[in-house]
Write an enzyme that holds these catalytic residues in place. Sequence first.
Site, short mmCIF file in Angstrom:
data_model
loop_
_atom_site.label_atom_id
_atom_site.label_comp_id
_atom_site.label_asym_id
_atom_site.label_seq_id
_atom_site.Cartn_x
_atom_site.Cartn_y
_atom_site.Cartn_z
N HIS A 154 -51.56 24.89 109.00
CA HIS A 154 -50.99 24.80 107.77
C HIS A 154 -49.51 25.04 107.99
O HIS A 154 -48.73 24.38 107.27
CB HIS A 154 -51.50 26.05 107.09
CG HIS A 154 -52.93 26.28 106.75
ND1 HIS A 154 -53.68 27.07 107.26
CD2 HIS A 154 -53.53 25.47 106.05
CE1 HIS A 154 -54.71 26.94 107.08
NE2 HIS A 154 -54.93 25.87 106.24
N ASP A 185 -59.19 16.99 108.06
CA ASP A 185 -59.72 16.79 106.83
C ASP A 185 -59.66 15.32 106.25
O ASP A 185 -59.17 15.10 105.32
CB ASP A 185 -59.72 17.85 105.70
CG ASP A 185 -60.14 19.16 106.17
OD1 ASP A 185 -61.24 19.61 106.48
OD2 ASP A 185 -58.99 19.91 106.19
#
Length: 287
Positions: free
Chosen positions: A37, A150
């Site tokens: 992140h 993802d």
Amino acid sequence: MVKAEKITKMREIIKEWKSKGLTIGFVPTMGCLHEGHMSLVERAARENNRVVVSIFVNPIQFGPNEDYEKYPRSLSSDLEKCCSAGVHAVFCPNVNEMYPDKSLAFVNVESLDENLCGKTRPNHFRGVCTVVAKLFNIISPDRAYFGQKDAQQLAIVSKMTSDLNFDIEIISCPILREKDGLALSSRNSYLSSDERAAAVVIYSALESAKALLKRGERSAGNVKAAMKTEIEKQPLAAVDYVEVVDAKTLSPVEKITGTVLVAAAVYIGKTRLIDNFIFCLDEGGKQ
Ligand code: PAF
């Protein structure tokens, strides 16, 4: 750094920044922030005047038997990480703020959700698209940053953004890995030490697939079979899927040409982890 729990507060901050002509980079997350992140945050900080991170565990993207309740939550350490990384605002609403009454409007991207994770997680991407569209409407960023880990989410959100004319650039960021190759994920925190050691099999199976492709293997069936065999040798691992799909349509291919996404979802004990890589061939079939 501002912490906004309310949509009205977040909108006021955005309005002020926009009135000054500042650009906004947005990193949507479900918290439990890790280096992966933070790499999105760093890139957003390089490319924009202001950075907003959202932290919201979105109930509507979890299936009834999935891990919504036990999904790791660590808001105070997440806020510290954001503050040290120079994030300007964290938007961290509660469920009632995002879904005050039963929603009847959902965003659905057809066809791209039929394979890979969409197959075993019905309604997952509808939940993702709906919350991302809501967040885009609240934050109206110039750029939004998503991880390539993802891959299906990235493809679906990109299509939603262009189909619905959001004036937002979707930026794809590379997968970050542990030293042994395991892709960083908030769900890695579920793994026991034995499971953590076993989880590397996902990366090694993908690396074997890559080596096969580099040696000229062009049958998706053979690549998938090799990955499956390797994963199944690990007693703590169970394959959810191994797939080779066209990188654009996300439809399974038989013969590998053009650009493909090689993806796997594997249960390590009870924890489902995903990983992938992209393999490109030019028109003449060269890598
Ligand atoms: O990738 C995630 O963490 C989530 O799916 C997202 C994009 C924040 C939407 O809830």
